[in-house]
Design a protein around this motif. Structure first.
Motif, mmCIF file in Angstrom:
data_model
loop_
_atom_site.group_PDB
_atom_site.id
_atom_site.type_symbol
_atom_site.label_atom_id
_atom_site.label_comp_id
_atom_site.label_asym_id
_atom_site.label_seq_id
_atom_site.Cartn_x
_atom_site.Cartn_y
_atom_site.Cartn_z
ATOM 1 N N CYS A 89 0.838 -1.191 0.000
ATOM 2 C CA CYS A 89 0.000 0.000 0.000
ATOM 3 C C CYS A 89 0.875 1.244 0.000
ATOM 4 O O CYS A 89 1.880 1.319 0.716
ATOM 5 C CB CYS A 89 -0.904 -0.017 1.235
ATOM 6 S SG CYS A 89 -1.920 1.464 1.338
ATOM 7 N N HIS A 91 0.200 4.123 1.116
ATOM 8 C CA HIS A 91 0.021 5.020 2.251
ATOM 9 C C HIS A 91 1.142 4.801 3.257
ATOM 10 O O HIS A 91 2.123 5.518 3.273
ATOM 11 C CB HIS A 91 -1.372 4.809 2.896
ATOM 12 C CG HIS A 91 -1.554 5.536 4.195
ATOM 13 N ND1 HIS A 91 -2.171 4.972 5.278
ATOM 14 C CD2 HIS A 91 -1.172 6.785 4.590
ATOM 15 C CE1 HIS A 91 -2.176 5.839 6.282
ATOM 16 N NE2 HIS A 91 -1.572 6.944 5.879
ATOM 17 N N ARG A 92 1.040 3.750 4.057
ATOM 18 C CA ARG A 92 2.079 3.510 5.062
ATOM 19 C C ARG A 92 2.652 2.117 4.912
ATOM 20 O O ARG A 92 3.251 1.591 5.845
ATOM 21 C CB ARG A 92 1.506 3.739 6.450
ATOM 22 C CG ARG A 92 1.149 5.224 6.731
ATOM 23 C CD ARG A 92 2.063 5.847 7.776
ATOM 24 N NE ARG A 92 2.132 5.000 8.967
ATOM 25 C CZ ARG A 92 1.164 4.923 9.897
ATOM 26 N NH1 ARG A 92 0.099 5.679 9.804
ATOM 27 N NH2 ARG A 92 1.287 4.121 10.926
ATOM 28 N N GLY A 93 2.458 1.519 3.718
ATOM 29 C CA GLY A 93 3.234 0.315 3.404
ATOM 30 C C GLY A 93 2.677 -1.003 3.879
ATOM 31 O O GLY A 93 3.388 -2.010 3.843
ATOM 32 N N ALA A 94 1.423 -1.034 4.305
ATOM 33 C CA ALA A 94 0.868 -2.337 4.696
ATOM 34 C C ALA A 94 0.795 -3.247 3.472
ATOM 35 O O ALA A 94 0.634 -2.772 2.342
ATOM 36 C CB ALA A 94 -0.528 -2.163 5.283
ATOM 37 N N CYS A 110 -6.951 -1.603 1.126
ATOM 38 C CA CYS A 110 -5.942 -1.889 2.155
ATOM 39 C C CYS A 110 -6.642 -2.128 3.495
ATOM 40 O O CYS A 110 -7.491 -1.327 3.906
ATOM 41 C CB CYS A 110 -4.961 -0.731 2.259
ATOM 42 S SG CYS A 110 -3.728 -0.994 3.554
ATOM 43 N N TYR A 112 -5.554 -1.670 6.397
ATOM 44 C CA TYR A 112 -5.071 -0.822 7.506
ATOM 45 C C TYR A 112 -5.915 0.454 7.630
ATOM 46 O O TYR A 112 -6.628 0.653 8.618
ATOM 47 C CB TYR A 112 -3.589 -0.511 7.257
ATOM 48 C CG TYR A 112 -2.815 0.011 8.453
ATOM 49 C CD1 TYR A 112 -3.418 0.244 9.684
ATOM 50 C CD2 TYR A 112 -1.445 0.255 8.343
ATOM 51 C CE1 TYR A 112 -2.687 0.716 10.762
ATOM 52 C CE2 TYR A 112 -0.704 0.726 9.423
ATOM 53 C CZ TYR A 112 -1.328 0.959 10.631
ATOM 54 O OH TYR A 112 -0.597 1.427 11.695
ATOM 55 N N HIS A 113 -5.871 1.355 6.619
ATOM 56 C CA HIS A 113 -6.656 2.594 6.714
ATOM 57 C C HIS A 113 -7.623 2.740 5.556
ATOM 58 O O HIS A 113 -8.105 3.830 5.268
ATOM 59 C CB HIS A 113 -5.747 3.835 6.743
ATOM 60 C CG HIS A 113 -4.587 3.747 7.687
ATOM 61 N ND1 HIS A 113 -3.370 3.241 7.317
ATOM 62 C CD2 HIS A 113 -4.458 4.093 8.996
ATOM 63 C CE1 HIS A 113 -2.529 3.284 8.336
ATOM 64 N NE2 HIS A 113 -3.172 3.791 9.374
ATOM 65 N N ALA A 114 -7.802 1.635 4.823
ATOM 66 C CA ALA A 114 -8.842 1.565 3.781
ATOM 67 C C ALA A 114 -8.571 2.410 2.535
ATOM 68 O O ALA A 114 -9.503 2.862 1.883
ATOM 69 C CB ALA A 114 -10.220 1.895 4.374
ATOM 70 N N TRP A 115 -7.322 2.665 2.217
ATOM 71 C CA TRP A 115 -7.074 3.231 0.887
ATOM 72 C C TRP A 115 -7.535 2.190 -0.138
ATOM 73 O O TRP A 115 -7.336 0.977 0.051
ATOM 74 C CB TRP A 115 -5.573 3.529 0.681
ATOM 75 C CG TRP A 115 -5.139 4.840 1.277
ATOM 76 C CD1 TRP A 115 -5.660 5.462 2.372
ATOM 77 C CD2 TRP A 115 -4.068 5.667 0.803
ATOM 78 N NE1 TRP A 115 -4.990 6.636 2.623
ATOM 79 C CE2 TRP A 115 -4.005 6.796 1.672
ATOM 80 C CE3 TRP A 115 -3.160 5.595 -0.244
ATOM 81 C CZ2 TRP A 115 -3.068 7.811 1.513
ATOM 82 C CZ3 TRP A 115 -2.230 6.604 -0.401
ATOM 83 C CH2 TRP A 115 -2.196 7.703 0.461
HETATM 84 FE FE1 FES Z 1 -2.698 1.078 3.567
HETATM 85 FE FE2 FES Z 1 -2.739 2.916 5.405
HETATM 86 S S1 FES Z 1 -1.168 1.486 5.016
HETATM 87 S S2 FES Z 1 -4.245 2.466 3.971
#
Ligand code: FES
Ligand code: FE
Length: 386
Positions: A89, A91-94, A110, A112-115
């Protein structure tokens, strides 16, 4: 004038016997540092056969595959095209998809934060997106990985500048197989999956390649195979001569565990290829086995210096699979060969760390083409370091 006795002259059927060649030293099969260099120089730089295209039957179907040190996400988009992305992802790499396979209805989200990304990797939604005016969505899409389809499989390449697929994959395979095998005539991309078996092999991937390239071991460990192809008992593999099709035994009706009849030959196979077995290694991680009524394709997924996952597919005409024909006897032959081979590799792996193998072993003449594999391997690693 000197003359060469007729029996000492090289002939088309028998190359001159080379002198003994050394193998790689034992640490090439055990050292995590060598394995890391291989991941960089081979698996993350060359075309890598990742998934069977038909496994992703519908838009939204996905599979995640380990390629070198990366997780690669392969999916089918709305227009039916296969796409590959790094499974990360932006955003923050999940890790975006944690499952090995699955299907999404529309988008990839994603956990984690739903991107949310569409099936072409575009960032299409994120919570509170309107409060992030500086975020350029077009720059935060998934990282695309080049993908090519060949033989009904999706091949991906992590290199910034992928090598030519035509030269390094198709051309190299055709050159090693030779015209006699006429790979195109098997029309592998039109075949259907009859059976898939996975093997978790506790051995270095190069031991598996080296074993596949030679048949010096066939008389010792492959009784069923040498019954169907007696010439293998002489120790020469089909890969020893370019384009050599190993002939079936006169009494063998098919490429099956007991020599009983298989299925009708594939439509493109002519008399010259009938009742013959051809094999080729498509470097770095694919083995292709061609017989008149089916194709067997192995994909290796090297996981560690001493562990390799092997996925083996048996492919038949769609009408054979659709009719529910019993493929057990043809699957059983190569399944036994696989188990016999992988047992041998697992028996060899622990000895690679022995001081007895510090300087390696030797390649007897019927294995000399493995020396070519070692030279290729060393050149790739040197390139990767350069
Ligand atoms: Fe994927 Fe935040 S790491 S939405
Ligand atoms: Fe074998």
């Amino acid at each position: 004038m000197t003359t060469t006795p007729a029996d000492a002259r090289p002939t088309a059927a028998a190359p001159p016997a080379p002198s003994l060649i050394r193998t790689l030293p034992g640490r090439a099969y055990t050292d995590p540092d060598v394995f890391r260099r291989e991941q960089q120089a081979l698996f993350e730089r060359l075309w890598f056969c990742a998934v069977r295209s038909a496994d992703l039957g519908r838009p939204g179907a996905f599979r995640t595959v380990r390629v070198g040190r990366e997780s690669v996400l392969i999916t089918r988009n709305r227009t039916g095209r296969l796409r590959a992305f790094l499974n990360v992802c932006r955003h923050r790499g999940a890790q975006l998809c944690t499952e090995e396979s699955g299907e999404v209805r529309r988008n990839l989200q994603c956990p984690y934060h739903a991107w949310t990304y569409d099936l072409d990797g575009r960032l299409v939604a994120a919570p509170n997106l309107q409060r992030m005016p500086d975020l350029d969505r077009t720059e935060r899409g998934l990282v695309t990985v080049p993908l090519r389809e060949w033989l009904g499989y999706a091949w991906v390449c992590l290199a910034d500048e992928p090598p030519s697929f035509e030269d390094t994959v198709i051309g190299a395979a055709v050159e090693r197989l030779g015209d006699a095998a006429a790979l195109d005539r098997y029309r592998t991309e039109t075949l259907a999956l009859g059976r898939r078996l996975s093997y978790d092999v506790r051995a270095n991937w190069k031991l598996i390649v080296e074993n596949f390239m030679e048949c010096y071991h066939c008389a010792t460990i492959h009784p069923e195979l040498t019954d169907v192809i007696p010439e293998f008992a002489d120790g020469l593999a089909a890969q020893y001569y370019v384009g050599h099709g190993a002939e079936f035994a006169a009494e063998a009706q098919g490429f099956t565990v007991d020599g009983s009849a298989g299925f009708g030959r594939l439509p493109g196979i002519d008399d010259s290829q009938d009742r013959r077995y051809y094999a080729v290694t498509v470097r770095p991680q694919v083995f292709l086995n061609l017989v008149p009524d089916h194709v067997i394709l192995h994909r290796m997924f090297p996981l560690a210096a001493d562990r390799t996952l092997v996925e083996c597919d048996w492919l038949y005409l769609p009408e054979v699979v659709d009719a529910g024909a019993d493929v057990a006897k043809s699957v059983e032959l190569f399944h036994r060969v696989n188990v016999q081979d992988f047992d041998a590799c697992e028996r060899t792996q622990p000895a690679m760390a022995s001081r007895a193998y510090r300087d390696g072993g030797v390649l007897v003449p019927s294995e000399h083409h493995i020396g070519g594999f070692h030279a290729w391997w060393a050149a790739q690693l040197a390139d990767g370091d350069g």
